[in-house]
Design a protein around this motif. Structure first.
Motif, mmCIF file in Angstrom:
data_model
loop_
_atom_site.group_PDB
_atom_site.id
_atom_site.type_symbol
_atom_site.label_atom_id
_atom_site.label_comp_id
_atom_site.label_asym_id
_atom_site.label_seq_id
_atom_site.Cartn_x
_atom_site.Cartn_y
_atom_site.Cartn_z
ATOM 1 N N LYS A 162 34.229 -43.941 9.140
ATOM 2 C CA LYS A 162 33.028 -43.096 9.286
ATOM 3 C C LYS A 162 32.175 -43.374 8.077
ATOM 4 O O LYS A 162 32.508 -43.006 6.953
ATOM 5 C CB LYS A 162 33.427 -41.616 9.262
ATOM 6 C CG LYS A 162 33.588 -41.018 10.622
ATOM 7 C CD LYS A 162 33.624 -39.506 10.494
ATOM 8 C CE LYS A 162 34.454 -38.966 11.642
ATOM 9 N NZ LYS A 162 34.962 -37.641 11.406
ATOM 10 N N LYS A 163 31.070 -44.073 8.305
ATOM 11 C CA LYS A 163 30.263 -44.584 7.193
ATOM 12 C C LYS A 163 29.251 -43.552 6.730
ATOM 13 O O LYS A 163 28.386 -43.119 7.512
ATOM 14 C CB LYS A 163 29.567 -45.847 7.711
ATOM 15 C CG LYS A 163 29.197 -46.837 6.685
ATOM 16 C CD LYS A 163 30.339 -47.612 6.127
ATOM 17 C CE LYS A 163 29.925 -48.184 4.796
ATOM 18 N NZ LYS A 163 31.000 -48.427 3.885
ATOM 19 N N LYS A 164 29.335 -43.133 5.493
ATOM 20 C CA LYS A 164 28.344 -42.202 4.919
ATOM 21 C C LYS A 164 27.625 -42.880 3.748
ATOM 22 O O LYS A 164 26.523 -42.491 3.385
ATOM 23 C CB LYS A 164 29.025 -40.939 4.369
ATOM 24 C CG LYS A 164 29.807 -40.169 5.402
ATOM 25 C CD LYS A 164 28.911 -39.203 6.134
ATOM 26 C CE LYS A 164 29.691 -38.402 7.145
ATOM 27 N NZ LYS A 164 28.966 -38.178 8.382
ATOM 28 N N VAL B 246 24.875 -48.998 3.041
ATOM 29 C CA VAL B 246 25.443 -50.354 2.946
ATOM 30 C C VAL B 246 24.556 -51.244 2.062
ATOM 31 O O VAL B 246 23.332 -51.119 2.071
ATOM 32 C CB VAL B 246 25.564 -50.959 4.372
ATOM 33 C CG1 VAL B 246 26.026 -52.411 4.318
ATOM 34 C CG2 VAL B 246 26.527 -50.130 5.206
ATOM 35 N N ALA B 247 25.225 -52.153 1.329
ATOM 36 C CA ALA B 247 24.532 -53.110 0.440
ATOM 37 C C ALA B 247 23.548 -52.395 -0.476
ATOM 38 O O ALA B 247 22.391 -52.769 -0.610
ATOM 39 C CB ALA B 247 23.827 -54.200 1.257
ATOM 40 N N ALA B 248 24.057 -51.346 -1.128
ATOM 41 C CA ALA B 248 23.201 -50.466 -1.919
ATOM 42 C C ALA B 248 23.555 -50.467 -3.402
ATOM 43 O O ALA B 248 22.891 -49.824 -4.198
ATOM 44 C CB ALA B 248 23.318 -49.041 -1.382
ATOM 45 N N GLY B 249 24.671 -51.144 -3.779
ATOM 46 C CA GLY B 249 25.129 -51.073 -5.173
ATOM 47 C C GLY B 249 26.024 -49.873 -5.407
ATOM 48 O O GLY B 249 26.302 -49.497 -6.543
ATOM 49 N N LEU B 250 26.506 -49.277 -4.303
ATOM 50 C CA LEU B 250 27.373 -48.092 -4.407
ATOM 51 C C LEU B 250 28.833 -48.421 -4.075
ATOM 52 O O LEU B 250 29.678 -47.518 -4.002
ATOM 53 C CB LEU B 250 26.858 -46.980 -3.485
ATOM 54 C CG LEU B 250 25.482 -46.411 -3.853
ATOM 55 C CD1 LEU B 250 24.959 -45.494 -2.753
ATOM 56 C CD2 LEU B 250 25.541 -45.655 -5.178
ATOM 57 N N GLY B 251 29.128 -49.692 -3.855
ATOM 58 C CA GLY B 251 30.506 -50.141 -3.658
ATOM 59 C C GLY B 251 31.170 -49.600 -2.398
ATOM 60 O O GLY B 251 32.397 -49.448 -2.359
ATOM 61 N N GLY B 252 30.400 -49.354 -1.354
ATOM 62 C CA GLY B 252 30.958 -48.759 -0.127
ATOM 63 C C GLY B 252 32.040 -49.615 0.519
ATOM 64 O O GLY B 252 33.113 -49.113 0.874
ATOM 65 N N GLY B 253 31.775 -50.900 0.649
ATOM 66 C CA GLY B 253 32.757 -51.799 1.267
ATOM 67 C C GLY B 253 34.025 -51.875 0.438
ATOM 68 O O GLY B 253 35.148 -51.851 0.966
ATOM 69 N N SER B 254 33.862 -51.942 -0.878
ATOM 70 C CA SER B 254 35.020 -52.022 -1.781
ATOM 71 C C SER B 254 35.848 -50.743 -1.688
ATOM 72 O O SER B 254 37.080 -50.774 -1.712
ATOM 73 C CB SER B 254 34.550 -52.205 -3.223
ATOM 74 O OG SER B 254 33.832 -53.394 -3.339
ATOM 75 N N SER B 255 35.170 -49.611 -1.581
ATOM 76 C CA SER B 255 35.890 -48.342 -1.521
ATOM 77 C C SER B 255 36.650 -48.214 -0.188
ATOM 78 O O SER B 255 37.768 -47.690 -0.159
ATOM 79 C CB SER B 255 34.906 -47.182 -1.711
ATOM 80 O OG SER B 255 35.604 -46.021 -2.064
ATOM 81 N N ASP B 256 36.053 -48.710 0.890
ATOM 82 C CA ASP B 256 36.767 -48.712 2.187
ATOM 83 C C ASP B 256 38.030 -49.569 2.076
ATOM 84 O O ASP B 256 39.099 -49.185 2.574
ATOM 85 C CB ASP B 256 35.881 -49.279 3.308
ATOM 86 C CG ASP B 256 34.673 -48.398 3.605
ATOM 87 O OD1 ASP B 256 34.640 -47.253 3.118
ATOM 88 O OD2 ASP B 256 33.770 -48.868 4.319
ATOM 89 N N ALA B 257 37.894 -50.743 1.442
ATOM 90 C CA ALA B 257 39.051 -51.645 1.295
ATOM 91 C C ALA B 257 40.146 -50.965 0.474
ATOM 92 O O ALA B 257 41.332 -51.001 0.830
ATOM 93 C CB ALA B 257 38.608 -52.949 0.622
ATOM 94 N N SER C 217 35.122 -57.755 -6.574
ATOM 95 C CA SER C 217 35.376 -57.351 -7.969
ATOM 96 C C SER C 217 35.401 -55.831 -8.162
ATOM 97 O O SER C 217 35.932 -55.345 -9.152
ATOM 98 C CB SER C 217 34.320 -57.968 -8.884
ATOM 99 O OG SER C 217 33.050 -57.519 -8.483
ATOM 100 N N ASP C 218 34.816 -55.066 -7.229
ATOM 101 C CA ASP C 218 34.806 -53.595 -7.383
ATOM 102 C C ASP C 218 36.041 -52.926 -6.780
ATOM 103 O O ASP C 218 36.246 -51.728 -6.981
ATOM 104 C CB ASP C 218 33.562 -52.992 -6.712
ATOM 105 C CG ASP C 218 32.299 -53.225 -7.523
ATOM 106 O OD1 ASP C 218 32.413 -53.526 -8.729
ATOM 107 O OD2 ASP C 218 31.207 -53.105 -6.950
ATOM 108 N N VAL C 219 36.858 -53.672 -6.011
ATOM 109 C CA VAL C 219 37.988 -53.006 -5.325
ATOM 110 C C VAL C 219 39.032 -52.476 -6.313
ATOM 111 O O VAL C 219 39.499 -51.343 -6.147
ATOM 112 C CB VAL C 219 38.629 -53.899 -4.233
ATOM 113 C CG1 VAL C 219 39.607 -53.079 -3.388
ATOM 114 C CG2 VAL C 219 37.583 -54.522 -3.344
#
Ligand code: ATP
Length: 283
Positions: free
Chosen positions: A91-93, A96-107, A136-138
């Motif tokens: 559930k994406k809040k 995306v591609a914003a510099g907030l590390g969303g993809g890394s946090s999901d991983a 690198s953010d994961v």
């Protein structure tokens, strides 16, 4: 078995890079913290052998191996020779591609969940080491607590939490490509930060004194292409924010406010000026 993990967004209180490694990637010197703006990641294992499936409620995101959550599941699946399958629902809040590390946090959320579901007994440090190949953010997102992050992102030294601060996060309708910004760093021209001083102040809890040492050396790089970044930042400061700067490679700009009514004023002052505005607490 099924588990839900919260995947918080990160912001960079300090982002500096002293050099580029031989592999072309930056060496980082960052202080990161997390905010209460989060994706919700549900991970379920099932008996269909070997399949990893990802479902998201965002039309912008890939559902295959390009999704960082998929890659996280694949790493543990192959390393521990699992025969069962994994279904991931996101559930994406976080923008995306914003510099907030969303993809890394999901991983990171997938790694934490599968570590529990499969009872792998991996420590946070072990999960962080395994996760570096994803992004690198994961490694930071495994912890999602205030930390000094160095190396390629794998060295995460935890710091005391930043207490009772509001963050007002403003994301404009532009998406920034992280690799494109990183390629444009000119190491000759960087005005380096005093990250050690910021860390010192955080350690002794002199919060109000930390702001002068915050900064992001990538801000001039991204802002040269998107001048709105500087305008939003100036507006936040004029509205009374204690500090304001770009997060990661941008374009998101955040303001920090100790006082809730000040945070509301910054939030209201940005509405109509910026497409997405969130007022959240630092974790
Ligand atoms: P970073 O600064 O860590 O590179 P970011 O915060 O700028 O990341 P993300 O939202 O993580 O940006 O997205 C970066 C890229 O990763 C996008 O191109 C997106 O398509 C891809 N991506 C893959 N999986 C995900 C995911 N689960 N959530 C968000 N983006 C993802």
């Amino acid at each position: 078995m099924k588990l839900q993990e919260k995947a918080p967004a990160k912001i960079n209180l300090a982002l500096d890079t002293p050099m580029r490694y031989f592999d072309g990637l930056p060496r980082w010197d960052m202080v990161m913290t997390s905010v209460d703006l989060a994706d919700y990641v549900t991970v379920e294992t099932h008996q269909q052998p070997g399949t990893i499936r990802v479902f998201t409620d965002s039309c912008y995101l890939p559902n295959d191996q390009r999704n960082l959550a998929f890659q996280a599941a694949h790493i543990l699946h192959s390393r521990f020779h699992r025969t069962d399958g994994v279904t991931i629902r996101i559930k994406k809040k976080i923008p995306v591609a914003a510099g907030l590390g969303g993809g890394s946090s999901d991983a990171a959320a997938v790694l934490r969940a599968l570590n529990k579901i499969w009872q792998l007994g991996l420590s946070q440090g072990e999960l962080a080491r395994l996760s570096l190949s994803i992004d690198s953010d994961v490694p930071y997102c495994i912890y999602s607590q205030t930390a000094h992050v160095t190396g390629h992102g794998e060295q995460v030294d935890l710091l005391p939490a930043f207490p009772h601060y509001w963050a007002v996060i403003a994301k404009q309708k532009i998406s920034v490509s992280t690799p494109a910004i990183l390629r444009q760093i000119n190491y000759e021209q960087i005005k380096h930060l005093q990250v050690d001083k910021l860390i010192e102040r955080i350690k002794v809890g002199e919060w109000a004194d930390t702001f002068q040492y915050m900064g992001n050396v990538l801000e001039p790089v991204t802002a040269a292409q998107y001048p709105q970044i500087t305008k939003i930042k100036d507006r936040m400061l004029r509205l009374g924010a204690d500090a304001a700067q770009m997060s990661g490679t941008g374009p998101t700009v955040f303001a920090l406010c100790h006082n809730e009514s000040r945070a509301r004023r910054v939030e209201n002052g940005l509405r109509g000026f910026c497409r997405e505005v969130y007022r959240v607490m630092l974790l």
